[in-house]
Design an enzyme around this catalytic site. Structure first.
Site, PDB file in Angstrom:
ATOM      1  CE  LYS A   1     -29.515  11.527  25.503  1.00  0.00           C
ATOM      2  NZ  LYS A   1     -30.222  12.285  24.435  1.00  0.00           N
TER       3      LYS A   1
ATOM      4  CG  ASP B   1     -33.394  14.201  25.649  1.00  0.00           C
ATOM      5  OD1 ASP B   1     -32.506  13.340  25.860  1.00  0.00           O
ATOM      6  OD2 ASP B   1     -33.796  14.482  24.505  1.00  0.00           O
TER       7      ASP B   1
ATOM      8  CG  HIS C   1     -30.992  19.161  12.351  1.00  0.00           C
ATOM      9  ND1 HIS C   1     -31.184  19.652  11.082  1.00  0.00           N
ATOM     10  CD2 HIS C   1     -32.205  19.235  12.969  1.00  0.00           C
ATOM     11  CE1 HIS C   1     -32.449  20.002  10.930  1.00  0.00           C
ATOM     12  NE2 HIS C   1     -33.089  19.762  12.056  1.00  0.00           N
ATOM     13  CD  GLN C   2     -32.490  21.873  18.082  1.00  0.00           C
ATOM     14  OE1 GLN C   2     -33.153  21.133  17.352  1.00  0.00           O
ATOM     15  NE2 GLN C   2     -32.908  23.083  18.439  1.00  0.00           N
TER      16      GLN C   2
ATOM     17  CE  LYS D   1     -41.474  15.761  21.299  1.00  0.00           C
ATOM     18  NZ  LYS D   1     -40.951  17.103  21.024  1.00  0.00           N
TER      19      LYS D   1
ATOM     20  NE  ARG E   1     -40.672  21.146  22.147  1.00  0.00           N
ATOM     21  CZ  ARG E   1     -39.955  20.278  22.831  1.00  0.00           C
ATOM     22  NH1 ARG E   1     -38.643  20.230  22.719  1.00  0.00           N
ATOM     23  NH2 ARG E   1     -40.549  19.422  23.633  1.00  0.00           N
TER      24      ARG E   1
ATOM     25  CG  MET F   1     -30.059  22.125  23.738  1.00  0.00           C
ATOM     26  SD  MET F   1     -29.870  20.654  22.699  1.00  0.00           S
ATOM     27  CE  MET F   1     -31.543  20.301  22.280  1.00  0.00           C
ATOM     28  N   GLY F   2     -29.237  19.038  25.843  1.00  0.00           N
ATOM     29  CA  GLY F   2     -29.051  17.670  25.376  1.00  0.00           C
ATOM     30  C   GLY F   2     -29.484  16.599  26.362  1.00  0.00           C
TER      31      GLY F   2
END
Length: 309
Positions: free
Chosen positions: A223, A219, A134-135, A64, A107, A216-217
């Site tokens: 961060k 990555d 958005h997420q 991906k 996902r 979840m931020g």
């Protein structure tokens, strides 16, 4: 080569489909999947970044490419976009290309919902959400499928975005309000961070016993959304320990602190929540195998629709 456009994959994507596919992918990640190191890059403007994630299981192999173009806000476009490529394993050619901008949002939220389903207290009903982009909407709606939410507390740097997010949730029948960080954390049964932050978003002392925390931020290297002091009081879970240590939230965790793959919890090889007062943290840095499984789910749905049509 099969090609699934963004319009088609977005139309077929759903929280139900993503939950089932991602749950299976997280189990595969802890059992049999080969997951390769993430490649990070950027565009001509270094603020425009992308990541290439790849993996293989017995019947699927591919990658991906996920991009983050922050300037898209000014164009009225999502900052995140994705495309998933599946190999024809008999020839090495690309067998399918699935555009996955919206699919990726489902996902990502699904992974956090799968983890919360086995880690959050059964009576969890109040969520604090850091971020109003958005997420964030996908995260709340995915969590609303697995817990009966009474209240969503939105913490946002941009007041307008925060209020717009609250309005969108209320239109869906979800009680929401804008909150400050401390009040939101102290009231929350679940805390979800959905930001590109590089420093902690709240104080560890604000998190109450029994809270489930989702990051979840984080990555990529550098961060950070959570205060490291919280790790000392919590049990730590993630999608893949080796990746979480390098690019996930737990790059900031002590080396001696145990990280538990959520797939091991799903298969009963490890314990999840042990006590109502446990603080549990799930770091979701995102795995390629999740992308392979959701892409295959879309392809299966397209083939089924074509047969039925």
């Amino acid at each position: 080569m099969k090609y699934i456009s963004e319009d088609v994959s977005a139309q077929l994507a759903s929280h139900d489909m993503a939950y089932d596919a991602v749950r299976a992918a997280l189990i595969a990640a802890s059992e049999s999947a080969a997951i390769f190191p993430v490649v990070l890059g950027h565009g001509s403007d270094p603020s425009n970044t992308y990541a290439i994630k790849s993996s293989a299981v017995s019947d699927l192999a591919g990658l991906k490419v996920g991009s983050y173009w922050p300037g898209n806000d000014a164009l009225g476009m999502p900052r995140h976009n994705s495309i998933i490529l599946l190999f024809d394993q008999s020839t090495g050619r690309i067998g399918a290309a699935v555009e996955a901008g919206k699919l990726n949002a489902y996902r990502t939220a699904a992974a956090d919902a799968v983890a919360a389903d086995v880690l959050a207290r059964p009576d969890a009903k109040t969520i604090a959400v850091f971020g109003a982009g958005h997420q964030a909407e996908y995260e709340v709606r995915a969590l609303a499928r697995i817990r009966k939410l009474d209240r969503v507390l939105v913490v946002a740097r941009d007041a307008r975005k925060g209020q717009d997010f609250v309005t969108a949730l209320r239109e869906d029948g979800i009680d929401a309000e804008v909150s400050c960080a401390e009040s939101a954390c102290r009231a929350a049964d679940m805390i979800v961070t959905v930001t590109p932050a590089t420093a902690p978003l709240f104080d560890a002392d604000w998190v109450q016993p029994g809270t489930h925390v989702v990051s979840m931020g984080s990555d990529s290297t550098g961060k950070q959304e959570l205060p490291p002091a919280l790790f000392e009081r919590a049990r730590l879970f993630c999608d893949l320990p080796a990746q979480s240590r390098v690019i996930g939230e737990f790059q900031h965790a002590p080396d001696e602190k145990e990280l538990i793959a959520i797939g091991d919890v799903l298969t009963g090889q490890a314990e999840g929540r042990q006590d109502p007062n446990d603080i549990t943290i799930f770091d979701s840095s995102g795995l390629s195998v999740q992308d392979l499984f959701v892409a295959q789910a879309i392809l299966t749905r397209v083939e089924t629709d074509q047969k039925d049509g």
